[in-house]
Design a protein around this motif. Structure first.
Motif, mmCIF file in Angstrom:
data_model
loop_
_atom_site.group_PDB
_atom_site.id
_atom_site.type_symbol
_atom_site.label_atom_id
_atom_site.label_comp_id
_atom_site.label_asym_id
_atom_site.label_seq_id
_atom_site.Cartn_x
_atom_site.Cartn_y
_atom_site.Cartn_z
ATOM 1 N N GLU A 120 39.063 56.798 53.797
ATOM 2 C CA GLU A 120 38.301 56.066 54.799
ATOM 3 C C GLU A 120 38.099 54.613 54.372
ATOM 4 O O GLU A 120 37.722 54.334 53.235
ATOM 5 C CB GLU A 120 36.937 56.726 54.998
ATOM 6 C CG GLU A 120 36.168 56.144 56.149
ATOM 7 C CD GLU A 120 34.886 56.913 56.407
ATOM 8 O OE1 GLU A 120 33.899 56.275 56.767
ATOM 9 O OE2 GLU A 120 34.893 58.151 56.216
ATOM 10 N N SER B 253 40.340 46.676 59.053
ATOM 11 C CA SER B 253 38.917 46.945 59.239
ATOM 12 C C SER B 253 38.731 48.394 59.692
ATOM 13 O O SER B 253 39.666 49.019 60.197
ATOM 14 C CB SER B 253 38.304 45.969 60.242
ATOM 15 O OG SER B 253 38.981 46.025 61.469
ATOM 16 N N PRO B 254 37.531 48.923 59.512
ATOM 17 C CA PRO B 254 37.267 50.308 59.924
ATOM 18 C C PRO B 254 37.417 50.494 61.432
ATOM 19 O O PRO B 254 37.166 49.577 62.205
ATOM 20 C CB PRO B 254 35.820 50.536 59.496
ATOM 21 C CG PRO B 254 35.510 49.467 58.506
ATOM 22 C CD PRO B 254 36.377 48.309 58.858
ATOM 23 N N ASN B 255 37.823 51.689 61.815
ATOM 24 C CA ASN B 255 37.957 52.047 63.226
ATOM 25 C C ASN B 255 37.791 53.556 63.307
ATOM 26 O O ASN B 255 38.582 54.298 62.735
ATOM 27 C CB ASN B 255 39.331 51.618 63.744
ATOM 28 C CG ASN B 255 39.555 51.966 65.192
ATOM 29 O OD1 ASN B 255 38.733 52.607 65.840
ATOM 30 N ND2 ASN B 255 40.690 51.555 65.711
ATOM 31 N N GLU B 256 36.798 53.999 64.010
ATOM 32 C CA GLU B 256 36.514 55.439 64.112
ATOM 33 C C GLU B 256 37.412 56.167 65.101
ATOM 34 O O GLU B 256 37.458 57.383 65.121
ATOM 35 C CB GLU B 256 35.047 55.655 64.491
ATOM 36 C CG GLU B 256 34.071 55.195 63.420
ATOM 37 C CD GLU B 256 34.248 55.934 62.104
ATOM 38 O OE1 GLU B 256 34.504 57.144 62.115
ATOM 39 O OE2 GLU B 256 34.139 55.273 61.054
ATOM 40 N N SER B 257 38.127 55.431 65.940
ATOM 41 C CA SER B 257 38.902 56.080 67.001
ATOM 42 C C SER B 257 40.408 56.038 66.762
ATOM 43 O O SER B 257 41.190 55.878 67.692
ATOM 44 C CB SER B 257 38.571 55.437 68.345
ATOM 45 O OG SER B 257 38.905 54.061 68.323
ATOM 46 N N LYS C 274 45.474 44.072 61.852
ATOM 47 C CA LYS C 274 46.057 42.914 62.530
ATOM 48 C C LYS C 274 47.023 42.260 61.560
ATOM 49 O O LYS C 274 46.668 41.955 60.420
ATOM 50 C CB LYS C 274 45.003 41.917 62.970
ATOM 51 C CG LYS C 274 45.648 40.729 63.665
ATOM 52 C CD LYS C 274 44.695 39.892 64.439
ATOM 53 C CE LYS C 274 45.513 38.820 65.155
ATOM 54 N NZ LYS C 274 44.695 37.942 65.927
ATOM 55 N N HIS D 284 42.393 56.165 60.269
ATOM 56 C CA HIS D 284 41.463 55.437 61.140
ATOM 57 C C HIS D 284 41.294 54.016 60.609
ATOM 58 O O HIS D 284 40.624 53.810 59.597
ATOM 59 C CB HIS D 284 40.104 56.137 61.186
ATOM 60 C CG HIS D 284 40.185 57.539 61.706
ATOM 61 N ND1 HIS D 284 40.315 57.822 63.030
ATOM 62 C CD2 HIS D 284 40.184 58.725 61.058
ATOM 63 C CE1 HIS D 284 40.375 59.128 63.194
ATOM 64 N NE2 HIS D 284 40.300 59.709 62.000
ATOM 65 N N ALA D 285 41.904 53.065 61.321
ATOM 66 C CA ALA D 285 41.792 51.663 60.906
ATOM 67 C C ALA D 285 42.296 50.763 62.033
ATOM 68 O O ALA D 285 43.115 51.180 62.853
ATOM 69 C CB ALA D 285 42.595 51.398 59.646
ATOM 70 N N THR D 286 41.803 49.552 62.033
ATOM 71 C CA THR D 286 42.348 48.515 62.887
ATOM 72 C C THR D 286 43.071 47.545 61.974
ATOM 73 O O THR D 286 42.491 47.055 61.007
ATOM 74 C CB THR D 286 41.233 47.780 63.659
ATOM 75 O OG1 THR D 286 40.567 48.732 64.505
ATOM 76 C CG2 THR D 286 41.792 46.651 64.505
ATOM 77 N N THR E 187 44.941 51.484 65.103
ATOM 78 C CA THR E 187 45.346 50.431 66.015
ATOM 79 C C THR E 187 46.031 49.344 65.203
ATOM 80 O O THR E 187 45.469 48.845 64.230
ATOM 81 C CB THR E 187 44.124 49.823 66.741
ATOM 82 O OG1 THR E 187 43.411 50.873 67.392
ATOM 83 C CG2 THR E 187 44.541 48.780 67.741
#
Length: 97
Positions: free
Chosen positions: A2, A22-26, A63, A59-61, A29
């Protein structure tokens, strides 16, 4: 694993790539900005996904701002950003390298 905090690796200089995680719970991406996206976009995203998979990150964003980086640079910058985001800079996962 995580993501614990947002992290960045790389620059916006020519022949480099900047990777921000960055963190992303969904889920996962990935956003790619690149002048060569049409030719190499799939390969760039595949390399980033492969590194994320090596660290078991689901789970992460992410870019990615690519400025013409080679595959080895993309991998190195992604590994660095991931280790910073996981807060494991002092204890890297050597098998990923």
């Amino acid at each position: 694993m995580e993501i614990k905090k947002a992290a960045l690796a790389g620059t916006l200089e020519s022949s480099d790539v900047q990777v921000m995680i960055s963190p992303n719970e969904s889920g996962l991406t990935i956003d790619l900005v690149s002048d060569v996206k049409k030719q190499f976009g799939k390969a760039i995203v595949a390399r980033v996904k492969q590194v994320l998979s090596d660290y078991d990150i689901r789970h992460a964003t992410v870019k990615i701002v690519d400025k013409g980086a080679l595959d080895s640079v993309i991998k190195a910058r992604t590994i660095t950003a991931v280790q910073r985001a996981l807060d494991i800079v002092e204890e890297p996962k050597w098998e990923v390298l």
